[in-house]
Design a protein around this motif. Sequence first.
Motif, PDB file in Angstrom:
ATOM      1  N   ASN A 186      -7.047   9.782 -14.082  1.00  0.00           N
ATOM      2  CA  ASN A 186      -5.585   9.789 -14.170  1.00  0.00           C
ATOM      3  C   ASN A 186      -4.996   9.833 -12.772  1.00  0.00           C
ATOM      4  O   ASN A 186      -5.215  10.791 -12.021  1.00  0.00           O
ATOM      5  CB  ASN A 186      -5.095  10.999 -14.981  1.00  0.00           C
ATOM      6  N   ILE A 187      -4.280   8.781 -12.408  1.00  0.00           N
ATOM      7  CA  ILE A 187      -3.608   8.716 -11.117  1.00  0.00           C
ATOM      8  C   ILE A 187      -2.142   9.074 -11.323  1.00  0.00           C
ATOM      9  O   ILE A 187      -1.437   8.429 -12.107  1.00  0.00           O
ATOM     10  CB  ILE A 187      -3.708   7.309 -10.488  1.00  0.00           C
ATOM     11  N   ILE A 188      -1.678  10.110 -10.643  1.00  0.00           N
ATOM     12  CA  ILE A 188      -0.297  10.581 -10.772  1.00  0.00           C
ATOM     13  C   ILE A 188       0.431  10.288  -9.461  1.00  0.00           C
ATOM     14  O   ILE A 188       0.180  10.946  -8.453  1.00  0.00           O
ATOM     15  CB  ILE A 188      -0.249  12.090 -11.083  1.00  0.00           C
ATOM     16  N   PRO A 189       1.323   9.299  -9.433  1.00  0.00           N
ATOM     17  CA  PRO A 189       2.031   8.977  -8.194  1.00  0.00           C
ATOM     18  C   PRO A 189       3.202   9.922  -7.954  1.00  0.00           C
ATOM     19  O   PRO A 189       3.830  10.421  -8.898  1.00  0.00           O
ATOM     20  CB  PRO A 189       2.517   7.548  -8.439  1.00  0.00           C
ATOM     21  N   THR A 190       3.482  10.172  -6.701  1.00  0.00           N
ATOM     22  CA  THR A 190       4.625  10.991  -6.284  1.00  0.00           C
ATOM     23  C   THR A 190       5.654  10.105  -5.600  1.00  0.00           C
ATOM     24  O   THR A 190       5.467   8.892  -5.470  1.00  0.00           O
ATOM     25  CB  THR A 190       4.176  12.074  -5.294  1.00  0.00           C
ATOM     26  N   TYR A 191       6.742  10.730  -5.135  1.00  0.00           N
ATOM     27  CA  TYR A 191       7.623  10.021  -4.214  1.00  0.00           C
ATOM     28  C   TYR A 191       6.838   9.695  -2.948  1.00  0.00           C
ATOM     29  O   TYR A 191       5.911  10.417  -2.571  1.00  0.00           O
ATOM     30  CB  TYR A 191       8.832  10.884  -3.838  1.00  0.00           C
ATOM     31  N   LEU A 192       7.224   8.618  -2.276  1.00  0.00           N
ATOM     32  CA  LEU A 192       6.533   8.197  -1.062  1.00  0.00           C
ATOM     33  C   LEU A 192       7.396   8.499   0.161  1.00  0.00           C
ATOM     34  O   LEU A 192       8.579   8.137   0.200  1.00  0.00           O
ATOM     35  CB  LEU A 192       6.242   6.689  -1.098  1.00  0.00           C
ATOM     36  N   GLY A 193       6.796   9.136   1.146  1.00  0.00           N
ATOM     37  CA  GLY A 193       7.490   9.386   2.407  1.00  0.00           C
ATOM     38  C   GLY A 193       7.366   8.195   3.328  1.00  0.00           C
ATOM     39  O   GLY A 193       6.899   8.313   4.471  1.00  0.00           O
ATOM     40  N   GLY A 194       7.801   7.036   2.836  1.00  0.00           N
ATOM     41  CA  GLY A 194       7.659   5.774   3.567  1.00  0.00           C
ATOM     42  C   GLY A 194       6.441   5.033   3.072  1.00  0.00           C
ATOM     43  O   GLY A 194       5.363   5.609   2.913  1.00  0.00           O
ATOM     44  N   GLY A 195       6.615   3.757   2.790  1.00  0.00           N
ATOM     45  CA  GLY A 195       5.494   2.948   2.318  1.00  0.00           C
ATOM     46  C   GLY A 195       5.267   1.752   3.216  1.00  0.00           C
ATOM     47  O   GLY A 195       4.303   1.698   3.968  1.00  0.00           O
ATOM     48  N   PHE A 196       6.154   0.748   3.105  1.00  0.00           N
ATOM     49  CA  PHE A 196       6.163  -0.425   3.983  1.00  0.00           C
ATOM     50  C   PHE A 196       4.870  -1.230   3.948  1.00  0.00           C
ATOM     51  O   PHE A 196       4.574  -1.992   4.862  1.00  0.00           O
ATOM     52  CB  PHE A 196       6.477  -0.014   5.434  1.00  0.00           C
ATOM     53  N   GLY A 197       4.053  -1.038   2.907  1.00  0.00           N
ATOM     54  CA  GLY A 197       2.771  -1.711   2.805  1.00  0.00           C
ATOM     55  C   GLY A 197       1.591  -0.833   3.173  1.00  0.00           C
ATOM     56  O   GLY A 197       0.450  -1.137   2.816  1.00  0.00           O
ATOM     57  N   ARG A 198       1.840   0.268   3.860  1.00  0.00           N
ATOM     58  CA  ARG A 198       0.735   1.140   4.279  1.00  0.00           C
ATOM     59  C   ARG A 198       0.027   1.750   3.075  1.00  0.00           C
ATOM     60  O   ARG A 198      -1.182   1.988   3.106  1.00  0.00           O
ATOM     61  CB  ARG A 198       1.267   2.256   5.186  1.00  0.00           C
ATOM     62  N   ARG A 199       0.754   1.990   1.999  1.00  0.00           N
ATOM     63  CA  ARG A 199       0.162   2.691   0.860  1.00  0.00           C
ATOM     64  C   ARG A 199      -0.364   1.727  -0.199  1.00  0.00           C
ATOM     65  O   ARG A 199      -0.525   2.086  -1.358  1.00  0.00           O
ATOM     66  CB  ARG A 199       1.173   3.686   0.290  1.00  0.00           C
ATOM     67  N   LEU A 200      -0.624   0.491   0.230  1.00  0.00           N
ATOM     68  CA  LEU A 200      -1.339  -0.446  -0.622  1.00  0.00           C
ATOM     69  C   LEU A 200      -2.842  -0.217  -0.529  1.00  0.00           C
ATOM     70  O   LEU A 200      -3.609  -0.721  -1.344  1.00  0.00           O
ATOM     71  CB  LEU A 200      -1.016  -1.886  -0.227  1.00  0.00           C
TER      72      LEU A 200
END
Length: 716
Positions: free
Chosen positions: A382-396
């Motif tokens: 089970n993957i539970i996502p949170t709010y992201l403190g900036g993504g911009f492609g880094r969290r791919l």
Amino acid sequence: MSKNISRRKFLVRGGLGTLGVLAVGTYVLRNPIRRQIIDFADSFVSPYSGTGTEPNLWFEITKDNTVMLHSPKVEMGQGTFTGLAQIAADELDINMNQIQVIAASTASGVVDGLGTGGSLSVASMWMPLREMAATMREMIKIEASKKLNIPIENLVTKDGIVSGNNQQISYVDAVKDVTEWEIPDTPKLKAVKDYKLVGKPVARIDLKAKVYGDAIFGMDAEMDNMLHAVVIRPEHIGATFKSANFGKAENMPGIVKVVQIDDWVGIVAKTYPQALAAKMEVDVEWNIPKKWTEEEIRTLISVGSGDEMIVQKEGNNLENDDKEVLEIEFKSPLGAHAQMEPNGAVASYKDGKVTVILSTQVVGITQNQISKALDIDKENINIIPTYLGGGFGRRLNTSHAIQAVQLSREVGQPVKYFFTRKEEFQNDMFRPPTHHIMKGKLNKEGLIENLEHHFASGNVAIDSALLPDIANKVLGADFGAIRGGSIHYSGIENKRAVQWHKTLPFATSWWRSLGLLANTFAIESFVDELALKANKNPIELRLAQIKDNEEGVRLKNVIKKAQQESNYSDAIVDGKAMGFASSTDTGTPCAQVAEVSIVDNKIKVHKITCVMDCGIAVNPDQVKAQCEGAMIMAMSAAMHEKMYIEDGQLQPTIFGPYDMGLMKHSPKEINVFLLQGVDKPLPVGEPPLGPIAAAIANAVRRLTGQRLTELPLKLS
């Protein structure tokens, strides 16, 4: 709400998916076919292609008659949750106070296979979410009809209430005790003009939680009985693990376990400072095959080096010995994502079941990667996502989630593992450097007769988690690197764009706007130089070379609007000059005018005028805010940011030395104007990054006579 279905399974209507588009090219792999695929895919908005196509998986009705939307898209500051809430609320006949949005975990059954990225969240969810919400509304009416004993055609919905024949029932009471749902055929959707929320400025639904500090980001996540961990990573490019001596680390205060797993070493402790302290005592020896230099990387990324792919070809090529041809070389540097929140995860492995809480743009892909790496059934992860403190492609890219699970399995407790800031900088999935050679020729009337863009880049889509390898094999070019690389002035009869691809010895991948920033800088700076050579107004030159088809008219309209709203002039007034540039990205045309001066031999941007046609702006205020943020980010990349290589290491490793745009560098005035050239939402988050670097450089050219050809922009 039960998942049981008594009638047909609800299917989301959608067009040909991305893989379907690319598969067309597997039949005939000739360049003309590939170019057609590339041209189509460049503006294609893929529909939802994930799992969970039953409305009662997406919508949960709580006891206080609030609707909870389990969103397959995550919120990383771009306002997606608010836009999706507006779309859903309009079809559900509820108000904004009656809807909440959370990122769907994989356990919910709602997983988008493409994740969140490419500026596609609202655009790709427009039709599927409307259909889901409209169908859910009818499902509620079916249950209300049973409880009220009123024919469904006599029922109406408003503000979460079903009423008819002087009776009414709330949504929550209508669906109470439902164990088997009837799912009707997709009902007719409301006309957009009848929507009460879509197209209107609405306050962000995540604002209060973020202002009061209640929002949970990845770094905030915790689990009961949680331990803390660090992982030792190499500092040199291309270094591989050789051996490790744990020294006294295993016996230091708070240390639970020091482990070597495959080719990495992890330290688990009761607290994060204890884990960091022990890390300093572990001696890891690395194989360093060579110490790369900046010059060597630049040689790799150069036009003529690597794999060649013609991505655009119309009309005749330029002759190499033609003395009338103008040629200019452009460059952009290696760039970091530099998001505020470093990467990490909180993971629990227990009895063959895995729970991971983290900031990620790819919930489903993260689940798949853990399943494959650790041989665990996806149903047990089970993957539970949170709010992201900036993504911009880094969290791919979320390979660190695998390590967090492995560490939890080693110690039998939940483990929280995050990168240090230095590790984040040195182990980023960098924006690759680029090299461009622009060539062009004017005809006797001073219009552009030929225009060619030759450009080189490292990986963007290739070897990334988001696109399968088949996509790049079919295209023959890096789908991410070519964004913005083609000439978008349709009236230029002879044009050509050629990409040269090379894989670098360190990871490069998606960075907000992909190739658009560097490609538009080169193309639009060069077009401006041709306008100067022709002694023509740069806006009028562009307008004269755009066809009057649908795409051309939309591009012309944003250019004319930018010209009008900025009062564009070639003149230098009070030490200030204007620069213009435009681009079209994922079907969204954007034009910008920058007003610039030179202060102490440094570029100062005073004002930006931006016009964009993104179709239906679901939340106009939020779209404008995204444009403002995108332009500020693009200005930082265009005027400040640069990674470099020193002694075989990627530098800098902390904020400060990694120069970024600050508040004092921001223009005092940013004006954003939105046009609606099509009756659907189009991508918003990345198109505004395209023109800004060239617009600033073009203004500097008028002020100083210098044609700046390299990012970040610096005066000589």
